[in-house]
Design a protein around this motif. Structure first.
Motif, short mmCIF file in Angstrom:
data_model
loop_
_atom_site.label_atom_id
_atom_site.label_comp_id
_atom_site.label_asym_id
_atom_site.label_seq_id
_atom_site.Cartn_x
_atom_site.Cartn_y
_atom_site.Cartn_z
N LEU A 135 -8.76 -4.15 -3.35
CA LEU A 135 -10.24 -4.86 -2.91
C LEU A 135 -10.15 -6.27 -3.51
O LEU A 135 -10.56 -7.19 -2.48
N VAL A 136 -9.78 -6.32 -4.54
CA VAL A 136 -10.02 -7.79 -5.11
C VAL A 136 -8.74 -8.73 -4.34
O VAL A 136 -9.22 -9.72 -4.13
N ALA A 137 -7.74 -8.10 -4.49
CA ALA A 137 -6.26 -8.77 -3.83
C ALA A 137 -6.80 -9.43 -2.22
O ALA A 137 -6.47 -10.19 -1.83
N TYR A 138 -7.48 -8.64 -1.49
CA TYR A 138 -7.64 -8.68 0.13
C TYR A 138 -8.95 -9.50 0.12
O TYR A 138 -9.33 -9.90 1.20
N ARG A 139 -9.81 -9.38 -0.83
CA ARG A 139 -11.28 -9.93 -0.51
C ARG A 139 -11.62 -11.27 -1.54
O ARG A 139 -12.87 -11.59 -1.39
N GLN A 140 -10.57 -11.35 -2.41
CA GLN A 140 -10.84 -12.52 -3.36
C GLN A 140 -11.38 -13.79 -2.45
O GLN A 140 -10.72 -14.09 -1.65
N PRO A 141 -12.28 -14.55 -3.33
CA PRO A 141 -13.17 -14.14 -4.59
C PRO A 141 -14.07 -13.16 -4.00
O PRO A 141 -14.84 -13.15 -3.21
N VAL A 142 -14.16 -11.96 -4.97
CA VAL A 142 -15.15 -11.09 -4.66
C VAL A 142 -15.93 -10.45 -6.05
O VAL A 142 -15.57 -10.78 -7.07
N THR A 143 -17.16 -10.16 -5.43
CA THR A 143 -18.24 -10.09 -7.19
C THR A 143 -18.07 -8.49 -7.26
O THR A 143 -17.81 -7.77 -6.40
N LYS A 144 -18.64 -8.08 -8.36
CA LYS A 144 -18.72 -6.73 -8.77
C LYS A 144 -19.40 -6.09 -8.00
O LYS A 144 -19.30 -5.07 -7.39
N SER A 145 -20.69 -6.48 -7.31
CA SER A 145 -21.49 -5.95 -6.47
C SER A 145 -20.85 -5.51 -5.06
O SER A 145 -21.33 -4.64 -4.45
N GLU A 146 -20.03 -6.60 -4.63
CA GLU A 146 -19.32 -6.31 -3.41
C GLU A 146 -18.26 -5.24 -3.53
O GLU A 146 -18.13 -4.56 -2.41
#
Length: 210
Positions: A135-146
């Motif tokens: 999820l982080v790799a494909y959505r970065q930058p991404v927050t914890k809530s996301e």
């Protein structure tokens, strides 16, 4: 006996001269350098910035630090450093990543990283940790809530685990809510999965649905 006040030596140089007067001899003082310390050349500063790691070093970032540096000079420094590393048979080289450059080990030395940090199999990431990493790799930058919303579960412990393993990093978010931070992958993530940059991530139908 004179009532005049006596000046006591207060500095190392005063003490040297006082002892010299008592001994009736001249004690040589250490030579003083008249030349100010020269700053390191731009090539070495650029090399130091690359050794520090972190985000890929771009020409713009280098120019922000080295005033007067031009794009041509930056490109020449990268070329010169890589030439020096090849001539000296160094195990590392500068490789392009995105709009900048990173210092990485040559492919034949990648096993050193696996032994030092552990390869993908040795990392023993749980299925949940792999899900969060994807999820982080494909959505970065991404927050914890996301990440939490996409997984439907709290991901705090898994995110901290991935940060400790050096696979993701914390990004500040100016103007965001207090203590709100974002996550992005690291150069080690790319090295572990054999990627040149994030554009090399698989783009299958299933992954695009993440």
């Amino acid at each position: 006996m004179s009532d005049e006040p006596v000046d006591h030596p207060t500095t190392p140089e005063d003490l040297r001269r006082t002892y010299a007067a008592i001994l009736g001899d001249e004690i040589p003082l250490p030579p003083r350098s008249e030349e100010p310390a020269m700053p390191p050349p731009a090539l070495r500063i650029i090399e130091a910035l690359l050794f520090v790691g972190g985000a890929p070093l771009t020409a713009k970032r280098a120019r922000d630090i080295l005033r007067g540096l031009t794009q041509e000079q930056f490109d020449e420094a990268i070329t010169q450093l890589n030439a020096d590393y090849r001539r000296q048979a160094r195990p590392y080289a500068l490789t392009p990543q995105g709009a900048g450059w990173v210092l990485t080990l040559k492919p034949r030395f990648r096993h050193v990283i696996d032994k030092l940090y552990g390869g993908v199999r040795e990392a023993r990431l749980s299925t949940a940790a792999i899900d969060v990493l994807a999820l982080v790799a494909y959505r970065q930058p991404v927050t914890k809530s996301e990440v939490d919303n996409m997984r439907g579960a709290d991901s705090g412990a898994l995110l901290r685990q991935l940060v400790r393993r050096g696979l993701i990093r914390i990004l500040p978010m100016p103007g965001a809510k207090p203590r709100e931070i974002a996550y992005a992958t690291t150069p080690r993530f790319l090295e572990m999965f054999g990627l040149q940059n994030l554009d090399d991530l698989p783009k299958t139908h299933d992954l695009q649905q993440i």
